[in-house]
Design a protein around this motif. Sequence first.
Motif, PDB file in Angstrom:
ATOM      1  N   ASP A  81       0.869  -1.172   0.000  1.00  0.00           N
ATOM      2  CA  ASP A  81       0.000   0.000   0.000  1.00  0.00           C
ATOM      3  C   ASP A  81       0.907   1.224   0.000  1.00  0.00           C
ATOM      4  O   ASP A  81       1.838   1.302   0.812  1.00  0.00           O
ATOM      5  CB  ASP A  81      -0.899  -0.006   1.234  1.00  0.00           C
ATOM      6  CG  ASP A  81      -1.826   1.198   1.286  1.00  0.00           C
ATOM      7  OD1 ASP A  81      -2.202   1.701   0.210  1.00  0.00           O
ATOM      8  OD2 ASP A  81      -2.161   1.653   2.407  1.00  0.00           O
ATOM      9  N   ARG A 122       1.207   5.354   0.358  1.00  0.00           N
ATOM     10  CA  ARG A 122       0.550   6.566   0.824  1.00  0.00           C
ATOM     11  C   ARG A 122       1.474   7.749   0.584  1.00  0.00           C
ATOM     12  O   ARG A 122       2.570   7.818   1.128  1.00  0.00           O
ATOM     13  CB  ARG A 122       0.219   6.446   2.320  1.00  0.00           C
ATOM     14  CG  ARG A 122      -0.740   5.288   2.627  1.00  0.00           C
ATOM     15  CD  ARG A 122      -0.984   5.141   4.108  1.00  0.00           C
ATOM     16  NE  ARG A 122      -1.823   3.972   4.397  1.00  0.00           N
ATOM     17  CZ  ARG A 122      -2.123   3.553   5.632  1.00  0.00           C
ATOM     18  NH1 ARG A 122      -1.631   4.219   6.681  1.00  0.00           N
ATOM     19  NH2 ARG A 122      -2.880   2.499   5.800  1.00  0.00           N
ATOM     20  N   ALA A 153      -8.713   6.617  -4.297  1.00  0.00           N
ATOM     21  CA  ALA A 153      -9.004   5.624  -3.260  1.00  0.00           C
ATOM     22  C   ALA A 153      -8.949   6.206  -1.854  1.00  0.00           C
ATOM     23  O   ALA A 153      -9.828   5.932  -1.026  1.00  0.00           O
ATOM     24  CB  ALA A 153      -8.029   4.453  -3.387  1.00  0.00           C
ATOM     25  N   PHE A 154      -7.930   7.010  -1.542  1.00  0.00           N
ATOM     26  CA  PHE A 154      -7.820   7.537  -0.173  1.00  0.00           C
ATOM     27  C   PHE A 154      -8.948   8.502   0.137  1.00  0.00           C
ATOM     28  O   PHE A 154      -9.372   8.628   1.286  1.00  0.00           O
ATOM     29  CB  PHE A 154      -6.445   8.192   0.046  1.00  0.00           C
ATOM     30  CG  PHE A 154      -6.301   9.591  -0.483  1.00  0.00           C
ATOM     31  CD1 PHE A 154      -6.619  10.687   0.304  1.00  0.00           C
ATOM     32  CD2 PHE A 154      -5.830   9.824  -1.767  1.00  0.00           C
ATOM     33  CE1 PHE A 154      -6.469  11.977  -0.168  1.00  0.00           C
ATOM     34  CE2 PHE A 154      -5.678  11.104  -2.251  1.00  0.00           C
ATOM     35  CZ  PHE A 154      -6.004  12.187  -1.451  1.00  0.00           C
ATOM     36  N   ARG A 198     -12.099   8.245  -1.224  1.00  0.00           N
ATOM     37  CA  ARG A 198     -13.288   7.408  -1.018  1.00  0.00           C
ATOM     38  C   ARG A 198     -13.276   6.758   0.354  1.00  0.00           C
ATOM     39  O   ARG A 198     -14.316   6.650   1.027  1.00  0.00           O
ATOM     40  CB  ARG A 198     -13.367   6.331  -2.111  1.00  0.00           C
ATOM     41  CG  ARG A 198     -13.520   6.878  -3.523  1.00  0.00           C
ATOM     42  CD  ARG A 198     -13.952   5.772  -4.482  1.00  0.00           C
ATOM     43  NE  ARG A 198     -13.042   4.639  -4.483  1.00  0.00           N
ATOM     44  CZ  ARG A 198     -11.991   4.525  -5.283  1.00  0.00           C
ATOM     45  NH1 ARG A 198     -11.704   5.492  -6.148  1.00  0.00           N
ATOM     46  NH2 ARG A 198     -11.227   3.448  -5.229  1.00  0.00           N
ATOM     47  N   LYS A 199     -12.103   6.342   0.786  1.00  0.00           N
ATOM     48  CA  LYS A 199     -11.979   5.715   2.099  1.00  0.00           C
ATOM     49  C   LYS A 199     -12.407   6.675   3.198  1.00  0.00           C
ATOM     50  O   LYS A 199     -13.099   6.290   4.154  1.00  0.00           O
ATOM     51  CB  LYS A 199     -10.531   5.259   2.331  1.00  0.00           C
ATOM     52  CG  LYS A 199     -10.329   4.543   3.659  1.00  0.00           C
ATOM     53  CD  LYS A 199      -8.891   4.077   3.813  1.00  0.00           C
ATOM     54  CE  LYS A 199      -8.692   3.376   5.152  1.00  0.00           C
ATOM     55  NZ  LYS A 199      -7.275   2.930   5.326  1.00  0.00           N
ATOM     56  N   HIS A 258     -16.242   6.878   3.203  1.00  0.00           N
ATOM     57  CA  HIS A 258     -16.835   5.668   3.782  1.00  0.00           C
ATOM     58  C   HIS A 258     -16.731   5.671   5.316  1.00  0.00           C
ATOM     59  O   HIS A 258     -17.687   5.336   6.021  1.00  0.00           O
ATOM     60  CB  HIS A 258     -16.141   4.421   3.233  1.00  0.00           C
ATOM     61  CG  HIS A 258     -16.413   4.151   1.782  1.00  0.00           C
ATOM     62  ND1 HIS A 258     -17.670   4.208   1.234  1.00  0.00           N
ATOM     63  CD2 HIS A 258     -15.581   3.818   0.760  1.00  0.00           C
ATOM     64  CE1 HIS A 258     -17.614   3.925  -0.057  1.00  0.00           C
ATOM     65  NE2 HIS A 258     -16.342   3.693  -0.362  1.00  0.00           N
ATOM     66  N   GLU A 259     -15.558   6.037   5.815  1.00  0.00           N
ATOM     67  CA  GLU A 259     -15.348   6.048   7.264  1.00  0.00           C
ATOM     68  C   GLU A 259     -16.249   7.066   7.951  1.00  0.00           C
ATOM     69  O   GLU A 259     -16.798   6.805   9.027  1.00  0.00           O
ATOM     70  CB  GLU A 259     -13.872   6.341   7.582  1.00  0.00           C
ATOM     71  CG  GLU A 259     -12.941   5.189   7.233  1.00  0.00           C
ATOM     72  CD  GLU A 259     -11.489   5.515   7.526  1.00  0.00           C
ATOM     73  OE1 GLU A 259     -11.184   6.703   7.816  1.00  0.00           O
ATOM     74  OE2 GLU A 259     -10.645   4.593   7.466  1.00  0.00           O
ATOM     75  N   SER A 272     -18.468   2.039  -3.144  1.00  0.00           N
ATOM     76  CA  SER A 272     -17.739   2.575  -4.294  1.00  0.00           C
ATOM     77  C   SER A 272     -18.171   1.834  -5.541  1.00  0.00           C
ATOM     78  O   SER A 272     -18.284   0.596  -5.540  1.00  0.00           O
ATOM     79  CB  SER A 272     -16.234   2.418  -4.089  1.00  0.00           C
ATOM     80  OG  SER A 272     -15.772   3.253  -3.053  1.00  0.00           O
TER      81      SER A 272
END
Length: 218
Positions: free
Chosen positions: A135, A137, A176-177, A179-180, A183-184, A197
């Motif tokens: 992963d 970041r 992606a980060f 969308r995460k 969601h959280e 997603s």
Amino acid sequence: MLKIEQKKVFEGNDLETTLEKVREDFKVQSNEEISYKIIQEPSKGFLGIGKKPIILEAYLNEQYLINRVNEFLESILYYFEEEVDIKIKCHNKTITIYLEGESLGKIIGKQGRNLGALQHLVMIYVNRMTDTKFDVRLDVGEYRKKRKKNLELIAEQAAKRAIITNTKVELSPMFAFERKAIHEYIKNNYPKLASVSVGLEPYRKVVIYPSRNGKRRY
């Protein structure tokens, strides 16, 4: 230490010359990029009888990965013509990259598009070097921290619309980060809503919808 490639076995007369073989085989310049274990100590024997070579098990480690990622980033950032300080950390299966400098707006891009694209490129580059799934970041001047606050505001507004209209709300495509983070926020603050997603990269987006017992209602 993470193992970037499968272990290989090497043997020689002494440690120094055997490590030279290791470096040549893995095409690296420094011993810091390899990890090894001696599985047989050398022995001179008696009058040449019973002589044993030194045998090593060696592999490329996380420092090799960090150095290659640094070189890859430097080759890309060169075209932005900005002074950038690159800091890379590798822990377990996560590579965290911090970019610091005076003027980094071009690297971030509008709504973080350049930053997201750069992270995607680094992730592809890293995962082509090893069978281990990493992963990646990437952050520029704490942009992610500031962006997270904006994303939470977007999530809050979308959640209220979903509740008022009792129907799904689609957000714009995000990385992606991002969308995460959406969601959280929905999961932690709106138990009567759910999010998912949908779509394919780079047009993947979040849909927020009213939910009962975790079931979709659209």
